[in-house]
Design an enzyme around this catalytic site. Structure first.
Site, PDB file in Angstrom:
ATOM      1  N   THR A   1       0.974  -1.135   0.077  1.00 37.79           N
ATOM      2  CA  THR A   1      -0.032  -0.021  -0.050  1.00 37.79           C
ATOM      3  C   THR A   1       0.828   1.283  -0.089  1.00 37.79           C
ATOM      4  O   THR A   1       1.867   1.192   0.673  1.00 37.79           O
ATOM      5  CB  THR A   1      -0.715  -0.133   1.198  1.00 37.79           C
ATOM      6  OG1 THR A   1      -1.992   1.132   1.145  1.00 37.79           O
ATOM      7  CG2 THR A   1      -0.329  -0.030   2.450  1.00 37.79           C
TER       8      THR A   1
ATOM      9  N   THR B   1      -9.469  -1.420   3.612  1.00 46.27           N
ATOM     10  CA  THR B   1      -9.493  -2.142   2.240  1.00 46.27           C
ATOM     11  C   THR B   1      -9.577  -3.589   2.244  1.00 46.27           C
ATOM     12  O   THR B   1      -9.991  -4.195   3.246  1.00 46.27           O
ATOM     13  CB  THR B   1      -7.873  -1.796   1.650  1.00 46.27           C
ATOM     14  OG1 THR B   1      -7.840  -2.148   0.427  1.00 46.27           O
ATOM     15  CG2 THR B   1      -6.732  -2.580   2.623  1.00 46.27           C
TER      16      THR B   1
ATOM     17  N   LYS C   1     -14.179  -4.191   3.460  1.00 40.90           N
ATOM     18  CA  LYS C   1     -14.832  -3.107   3.127  1.00 40.90           C
ATOM     19  C   LYS C   1     -16.310  -3.368   3.338  1.00 40.90           C
ATOM     20  O   LYS C   1     -16.974  -2.465   3.552  1.00 40.90           O
ATOM     21  CB  LYS C   1     -14.528  -2.724   1.667  1.00 40.90           C
ATOM     22  CG  LYS C   1     -13.106  -2.151   1.140  1.00 40.90           C
ATOM     23  CD  LYS C   1     -13.044  -1.463  -0.326  1.00 40.90           C
ATOM     24  CE  LYS C   1     -11.738  -0.847  -0.643  1.00 40.90           C
ATOM     25  NZ  LYS C   1     -11.721  -0.614  -1.924  1.00 40.90           N
TER      26      LYS C   1
ATOM     27  N   ASN D   1     -14.767   2.300   2.649  1.00 42.22           N
ATOM     28  CA  ASN D   1     -13.399   2.408   2.598  1.00 42.22           C
ATOM     29  C   ASN D   1     -12.876   3.606   3.526  1.00 42.22           C
ATOM     30  O   ASN D   1     -11.556   3.602   3.461  1.00 42.22           O
ATOM     31  CB  ASN D   1     -12.853   2.404   0.935  1.00 42.22           C
ATOM     32  CG  ASN D   1     -12.964   3.923   0.770  1.00 42.22           C
ATOM     33  OD1 ASN D   1     -13.840   4.642   0.860  1.00 42.22           O
ATOM     34  ND2 ASN D   1     -11.841   4.357  -0.244  1.00 42.22           N
TER      35      ASN D   1
ATOM     36  N   ALA E   1     -14.347  -2.593  -5.674  1.00 42.15           N
ATOM     37  CA  ALA E   1     -13.873  -1.460  -6.500  1.00 42.15           C
ATOM     38  C   ALA E   1     -14.647  -1.439  -7.745  1.00 42.15           C
ATOM     39  O   ALA E   1     -15.136  -0.455  -8.116  1.00 42.15           O
ATOM     40  CB  ALA E   1     -12.338  -1.360  -6.620  1.00 42.15           C
TER      41      ALA E   1
ATOM     42  N   ASN F   1     -16.183 -11.622 -15.255  1.00 41.29           N
ATOM     43  CA  ASN F   1     -15.228 -12.145 -14.171  1.00 41.29           C
ATOM     44  C   ASN F   1     -15.080 -13.577 -14.322  1.00 41.29           C
ATOM     45  O   ASN F   1     -15.741 -14.262 -14.661  1.00 41.29           O
ATOM     46  CB  ASN F   1     -16.017 -11.875 -12.829  1.00 41.29           C
ATOM     47  CG  ASN F   1     -15.202 -11.866 -11.819  1.00 41.29           C
ATOM     48  OD1 ASN F   1     -14.222 -11.308 -11.517  1.00 41.29           O
ATOM     49  ND2 ASN F   1     -15.231 -12.739 -10.459  1.00 41.29           N
TER      50      ASN F   1
ATOM     51  N   LEU G   1      -7.641   0.281 -12.738  1.00 38.91           N
ATOM     52  CA  LEU G   1      -7.454   0.760 -11.338  1.00 38.91           C
ATOM     53  C   LEU G   1      -6.106   0.432 -10.512  1.00 38.91           C
ATOM     54  O   LEU G   1      -5.691   0.685  -9.650  1.00 38.91           O
ATOM     55  CB  LEU G   1      -8.687  -0.085 -10.397  1.00 38.91           C
ATOM     56  CG  LEU G   1      -9.857   0.780 -10.272  1.00 38.91           C
ATOM     57  CD1 LEU G   1     -10.561   0.943 -11.491  1.00 38.91           C
ATOM     58  CD2 LEU G   1     -10.561   0.043  -9.283  1.00 38.91           C
TER      59      LEU G   1
ATOM     60  N   TYR H   1      -2.376   0.581 -10.255  1.00 43.48           N
ATOM     61  CA  TYR H   1      -1.312   2.005 -10.075  1.00 43.48           C
ATOM     62  C   TYR H   1      -0.224   1.875 -10.204  1.00 43.48           C
ATOM     63  O   TYR H   1       0.847   2.623 -10.237  1.00 43.48           O
ATOM     64  CB  TYR H   1      -1.812   2.881  -9.159  1.00 43.48           C
ATOM     65  CG  TYR H   1      -1.753   2.383  -7.804  1.00 43.48           C
ATOM     66  CD1 TYR H   1      -0.405   2.110  -6.763  1.00 43.48           C
ATOM     67  CD2 TYR H   1      -3.074   1.730  -7.049  1.00 43.48           C
ATOM     68  CE1 TYR H   1      -0.406   1.555  -5.523  1.00 43.48           C
ATOM     69  CE2 TYR H   1      -2.629   1.177  -5.672  1.00 43.48           C
ATOM     70  CZ  TYR H   1      -1.463   1.174  -4.986  1.00 43.48           C
ATOM     71  OH  TYR H   1      -1.354   0.745  -3.870  1.00 43.48           O
TER      72      TYR H   1
END
Length: 268
Positions: free
Chosen positions: A21, A67, A71, A92, A131, A151, A209, A211
């Site tokens: 994180t 997280t 959540k 969150n 998310a 999915n 999403l 990063y």
């Protein structure tokens, strides 16, 4: 040098397997820049200990982020949730025993710049976690005509579709047909390569999403074809700044956080 004393406020992130994180780096940077006497700490809590620990964290922490995988589980320990968390069914961010969802806030804020592309489009959502739900609801509210959930676990995709339909949105489990009408692509999985190449190259807008790296394989393919992109770093930083607004009532520049992350080589 920051001094921790009896007046230092404690903020933190609770999750499991969160060594990756960037949240402590982001929030401690903001606290230092605004000269706020606080620290932000990551609480990596195994699932079997969550029930015993969460109330203590809610008592001790002035503000808390939540997280994976907590959540949804955290909701029952809170006194209330706001409309953003109610819409998504997940929290969150916590302040004063009240839950919020800044993932939803961030995605809606960033995507509203492309509202003309979203309106009446098909939105392909790869992934079915918390998310993914936040993104799907934000896009639906911005005018997306149909949400298609893709999915690897059909049961999870169907559960997300049922949630969206219960809120009055048009949603279905399916596959991506990226050769037809206007569409939006969202990667809400850890693997950007899960999205087919033709989806990356033909979309009106790609949202990833992930990063790290900022320019994932999906983002690179989209950018090479001139496709509009919202990357995971933009979402990460925007939701973090939204959490600071909830906790302290401040508006901190996202650009300053992004510059700091690049300068410190925390992202690439």
């Amino acid at each position: 040098m920051r001094v921790i004393d009896a007046k230092t406020e404690l903020y933190g992130l609770v999750g499991s397997g969160i060594s990756y994180t960037l949240s402590p780096i982001i929030h401690n940077f903001i606290f230092e820049k605004i000269a706020h006497n606080a620290i932000y700490y990551p609480f990596d809590v195994p699932e079997e200990k969550f029930e015993r620990i969460i109330n203590a964290l809610l008592e001790l922490c002035k503000g808390l982020n939540v997280t994976i995988p907590y959540k949804e589980r955290v909701v029952k320990y809170l006194h209330s949730i706001d409309i953003t968390a109610e819409k998504v069914g997940a929290v969150n961010t916590v302040f004063g025993w009240r839950g919020y969802n800044t993932d939803y806030i961030a995605v809606k804020k960033l995507t509203s710049k492309f509202k003309n592309l979203v309106t009446d489009s098909v939105c392909y959502i790869f992934g079915a976690g918390g998310a993914a739900k936040a993104v799907a609801i934000a896009l639906s509210e911005l005018g997306c005509d149909t949400i298609v959930v893709i999915n690897r676990t059909p049961e999870r995709a169907l559960k997300m579709v049922h949630l969206l339909r219960a809120k009055g949105f048009n949603a279905q489990v399916g596959n991506a047909n990226c050769s037809t009408r206007e569409f939006i692509v969202v990667n809400a999985t850890p693997n950007p390569d899960f999205v087919p190449d033709d989806c990356a190259k033909n979309a009106g807008l790609v949202i990833d999403l992930v990063y790290r790296p900022v320019e994932t394989s999906l983002v690179k393919k989209a950018m090479a074809k001139g496709v509009n992109v919202i990357n995971g770093l933009e979402i990460l930083v925007t939701q973090a700044v939204e959490a600071q607004r909830i906790w302290l009532g401040i508006e901190f520049p996202e650009e300053e956080v992004i510059r700091y992350l690049y300068a410190g080589k925390f992202i690439w």
